[in-house]
Design an enzyme around this catalytic site. Structure first.
Site, mmCIF file in Angstrom:
data_model
loop_
_atom_site.group_PDB
_atom_site.id
_atom_site.type_symbol
_atom_site.label_atom_id
_atom_site.label_comp_id
_atom_site.label_asym_id
_atom_site.label_seq_id
_atom_site.Cartn_x
_atom_site.Cartn_y
_atom_site.Cartn_z
ATOM 1 C CE LYS A 1 -7.992 15.512 5.512
ATOM 2 N NZ LYS A 1 -8.947 14.444 5.239
ATOM 3 C CB SER B 1 -1.789 7.855 10.530
ATOM 4 O OG SER B 1 -2.000 7.622 9.158
#
Lengths: 319, 319
Positions: A53, A78
């Protein structure tokens, strides 16, 4: 937005590579024997903040103007993207607003804070989350960056596979887990432009097979949570999006589904044989290789291990 | 046997390095912050067969004459050295006889067999083991190689630290776990000959602190198993030997003891932060760094992570 070109992806690679780690590629004779294939594991668990990511977040942040950076960036997550965007913003001197459900565990919150992200809690529904994001956008002027359905994020994610193909140009298959679709879409673009005679395959938990069903129906399907029975691969519970789905339909060859027991068994093989710690989501790709020998037999296969952020006690409970 | 010289160790290094992996060195900003020190983790979990033992076994086997190799090698071990000697013998075209207690788990037996070792079971006592070894020596003429108390094994083990010092010549401390003494003795020799201003420290579980007590008393002490309370660091339950103890007394600076809870906490940090899988024995070294900040503060410290062969389910039970 026009579709990206090969030179466009090279630009992305040049922009991102200075700010992320070039991650190692591991091999294992035993796993090759089990798979009947030659496997090259791209270890994004060793990436900055522990997951691929970081690549997409970095590209998206670096594409912003000075004016935009002044007002900061915003996402809802989250998971790993919350940390990735916080760190990518920090290194660009920008503020990151992270909208999180109030059910998010303390360990995730403190990880985001350690990278300088500002957490805004909201109720744990999609509506509450989107309302909160719009509110912050209006109040701060921050740029919203979706964790997986943003083209700059997708292009940034492609850089993992560009690196892998630089090291192993003759790969015949690259397989990744499929969650929100941002990793596999980027992977498929990299394979399309930089692979020789290579295809992209997705791997998905059978009990969260929205991408598999979307691939067949031609429209974005969602996961129906039956009896609260959630996959251990918690990064893969999300659905595809309007930006990544067309890329996936066009460039991905097939999506293979795997059972929960197969995921845990592959996870254990990665821990015990490769001696590395990955998230359950990463093990989904190896599980697919092992459950579909007819697809991988004799092929040089790249396996993207997406990340390594785990709570060891959570994992161990599953065994 | 005369004490080894610097050029003698260089010869060992040249002999061994072609047959083992040069293992990576990892770092972690977070662990550095926790330790107040700059840590360089030498990852022998990525060594061939999964542990530093491959280095010592390789050196010992390669030192044998053709005549000796024809008759094979022999050891007693139910752990990593059993696998290491099997593999080192196999690559030299020699037979390996491995004496194991009949209580040894199937997973250990099959690992040895997969490397070509021939297992001979015996009762689980020191007397039975030694009787069986003598019997095989007489019957086959195989050369007995002790897992930790053999000078060629010790010198081979030194090569991990030689590699580490090539990469980080300014290390001020190198710390290793202490079990049978073969790793720390080799490490201390490497530090003595190739370190600049560097010392060697040992780390040991407090409930198996035979080396700590031996270091103080000046003679080899043994572990007293109180109430069957065994350390999770199963590789460190053995005692020092007559070949490695004099080296340890001469070249090791101190031995630090750690509690079981500290070992588990360090193990979890290695899994969650370095994203690698190591044996509990390896975590003992990091546990010592963290429990003795006064020793390591501000120092460039090499931490030898000795191996990564685990049964994940066994680890799970401890958390």
């Amino acid at each position: 937005m026009a579709e990206i070109t090969e030179s466009g992806l090279v630009e992305v690679f040049d922009r991102v590579q200075a700010l992320v780690h070039k991650t190692p590629v591991l091999t294992s004779r035993l796993l090759d024997e089990m798979a009947g294939s030659t496997l090259f594991f791209k270890c994004e668990n060793f990436q900055r903040m522990g997951a691929f990511k970081m690549r997409g977040a970095t590209n998206a942040v670096q594409r912003l103007s000075k004016e935009q950076l002044k007002k900061g960036v915003l996402t809802h997550s989250s998971g790993n993207f919350a940390q990735a965007l916080s760190l990518a913003a920090k290194q660009a001197g920008a503020k990151a607003y992270i909208v999180m459900p109030d059910s998010a565990p303390m360990v995730k919150r403190s990880a985001v804070r350690s990278y300088g992200g500002e957490i805004i809690l909201c109720e744990s529904t999609i509506e509450a989350r989107e309302r909160k994001c719009r509110q912050i956008e209006i109040e701060t002027g921050a740029t919203f960056i979706h964790p997986s359905d943003n083209l700059d994020v997708i292009y940034g994610n492609a850089t993992a596979t560009i690196e892998l193909l630089q090291e192993q140009p003759d790969l015949e298959i690259v397989i990744t887990p499929v969650g929100g679709g941002g990793l596999i879409a980027g992977t498929a673009l990299a394979v399309h432009f930089f692979g020789k005679s290579c295809i992209t395959i997705g791997a998905e938990p059978a009990i969260a097979d929205d991408a598999y069903r979307s691939f067949i129906s031609g429209k974005i399907e969602t996961n129906v949570n039956v009896n609260g029975n959630q996959t251990v691969a918690d990064g893969l519970r999300t659905n595809l999006g309007k930006h990544n789905f067309p890329i996936i339909r066009k460039y991905v060859n097939q999506i293979i589904r795997v059972e929960e027991a197969e995921i845990l068994s592959a996870l254990r093989l990665i821990y015990e044989r490769l001696k590395i710690v990955v998230e359950p989501s990463s093990a989904v790709a190896l599980a697919a290789v092992l459950n579909s020998p007819q697809v991988f037999k004799g092929k040089k296969t790249g396996v993207i291990l997406s990340g390594g952020n785990i709570d060891l006690r959570e994992i161990l409970k599953r065994f």
